[in-house]
Design a protein around this motif. Structure first.
Motif, mmCIF file in Angstrom:
data_model
loop_
_atom_site.group_PDB
_atom_site.id
_atom_site.type_symbol
_atom_site.label_atom_id
_atom_site.label_comp_id
_atom_site.label_asym_id
_atom_site.label_seq_id
_atom_site.Cartn_x
_atom_site.Cartn_y
_atom_site.Cartn_z
ATOM 1 N N ASN A 1 -34.121 -4.740 20.737
ATOM 2 C CA ASN A 1 -32.922 -4.699 21.918
ATOM 3 C C ASN A 1 -32.350 -6.083 22.200
ATOM 4 O O ASN A 1 -31.533 -6.033 23.219
ATOM 5 N N SER B 1 -29.474 -7.636 17.227
ATOM 6 C CA SER B 1 -29.727 -6.429 16.743
ATOM 7 C C SER B 1 -28.787 -5.481 17.049
ATOM 8 O O SER B 1 -28.243 -4.742 16.162
ATOM 9 N N TRP B 2 -28.129 -5.568 18.295
ATOM 10 C CA TRP B 2 -26.805 -4.838 18.827
ATOM 11 C C TRP B 2 -25.814 -5.055 18.087
ATOM 12 O O TRP B 2 -24.755 -4.264 17.553
ATOM 13 N N GLY C 1 -32.916 1.757 20.706
ATOM 14 C CA GLY C 1 -32.029 1.083 21.087
ATOM 15 C C GLY C 1 -30.564 1.032 20.291
ATOM 16 O O GLY C 1 -29.863 2.107 20.174
ATOM 17 N N PRO C 2 -30.448 0.006 19.705
ATOM 18 C CA PRO C 2 -29.252 -0.009 18.840
ATOM 19 C C PRO C 2 -29.271 0.911 17.656
ATOM 20 O O PRO C 2 -28.049 1.740 17.333
ATOM 21 N N THR D 1 -28.591 4.562 19.086
ATOM 22 C CA THR D 1 -27.328 4.437 19.664
ATOM 23 C C THR D 1 -26.176 4.642 18.747
ATOM 24 O O THR D 1 -25.045 5.457 18.779
#
Length: 253
Positions: A99, A103-104, A150-151, A154
């Motif tokens: 998170n 990583s995003w 998380g990413p 998503t």
């Protein structure tokens, strides 16, 4: 069933291992010319050479799909070498589960924009094709909350939305767009083999969740993707095909 793929020209990102490799091999076995990309130059060269043994045209490029210019150059080189592009399979993922901001950013650049840039670069060629198809590889993590919420989850969900939007926008141009959402897929060198060794408790938990008692194989995922990419699926567009052995429990309408 004849998938009517012989002589068609396909692009497969992340085509050297796992699901992407199985997709490339299955397309080639069906007679399609296959161009692959991945980051490791040696693996790209080896995979392209092995694909060529089926008798089809092959091309391989070492690149990072987060590099839009490199992706566009690969697409143009493929179109020039093969005489066009009919099929695009966007398969690469950063596999970013943390998170943290890095990583995003990695998931956005690789999973999301890597797909968008590949499709954008290929569109002029797809518009000239009589059998144009786009297949994006999403994940069951894009449709339900799991440890990768998380990413990774998503942007896998975003890919389904993006692909269904493409299907609607491009239908009048006879370009189909579908996504495949694999469940947990086990292969040598893959993430689940690493988890089996490094986090056996998580691996056992994930395995126990599937009522079939096993994980899927890259070939099982490839079968779905190649069918959707083929003219045999000529009236299927805007679909998300879940291939997970009944792992997910949500009803998909």
């Amino acid at each position: 069933m004849d998938l009517k793929l012989k002589g068609l020209n396909a692009l497969v990102s992340g085509g050297t291992k796992g699901i992407g490799r199985a997709i490339a091999e299955t397309l080639a076995a069906e007679g399609a010319n296959v161009s692959i990309c991945a980051r490791n130059a040696a693996e790209v060269e080896t995979a392209a050479a092995e694909l060529a043994r089926t008798g089809v045209k092959t091309l391989g490029r070492a690149l990072d799909v987060a590099d839009g210019a490199a992706v566009a150059a690969w697409v143009e080189a493929t179109a020039a070498e093969f005489g066009g592009v009919d099929i695009v399979v966007a398969n690469v993922s950063a596999l970013a589960i943390g998170n943290d901001e890095a990583s995003w950013q990695a998931s956005f650049a690789t999973d999301m924009m890597g797909t968008v840039r590949l499709v954008d670069a290929a569109l002029p060629h797809l518009e000239a094709s009589s059998a144009a198809a786009i297949v994006t590889i999403s994940s069951v993590s894009g449709r339900e909350i799991d440890f990768a919420a998380g990413p990774y989850g998503t942007f896998k969900a975003a890919l389904i939305h993006y692909t269904q939007g493409l299907a609607y926008q491009l239908a009048a141009k006879n370009i189909r767009a579908n996504s495949v959402s694999p469940g947990n897929t086990y292969f040598k060198g893959g993430v689940w083999e690493q988890i089996e060794t490094g986090n056996p408790e998580l691996f056992a938990t994930a395995l126990a969740l599937n009522p079939t008692g096993r994980m899927g194989t890259p070939q099982e995922m490839a079968n779905a993707a190649v069918f959707l990419a083929s003219p045999a699926a000529s009236f299927i567009t805007g679909s998300n095909l879940v291939v997970d052995g009944a792992l997910t429990r949500g009803v998909q309408f």
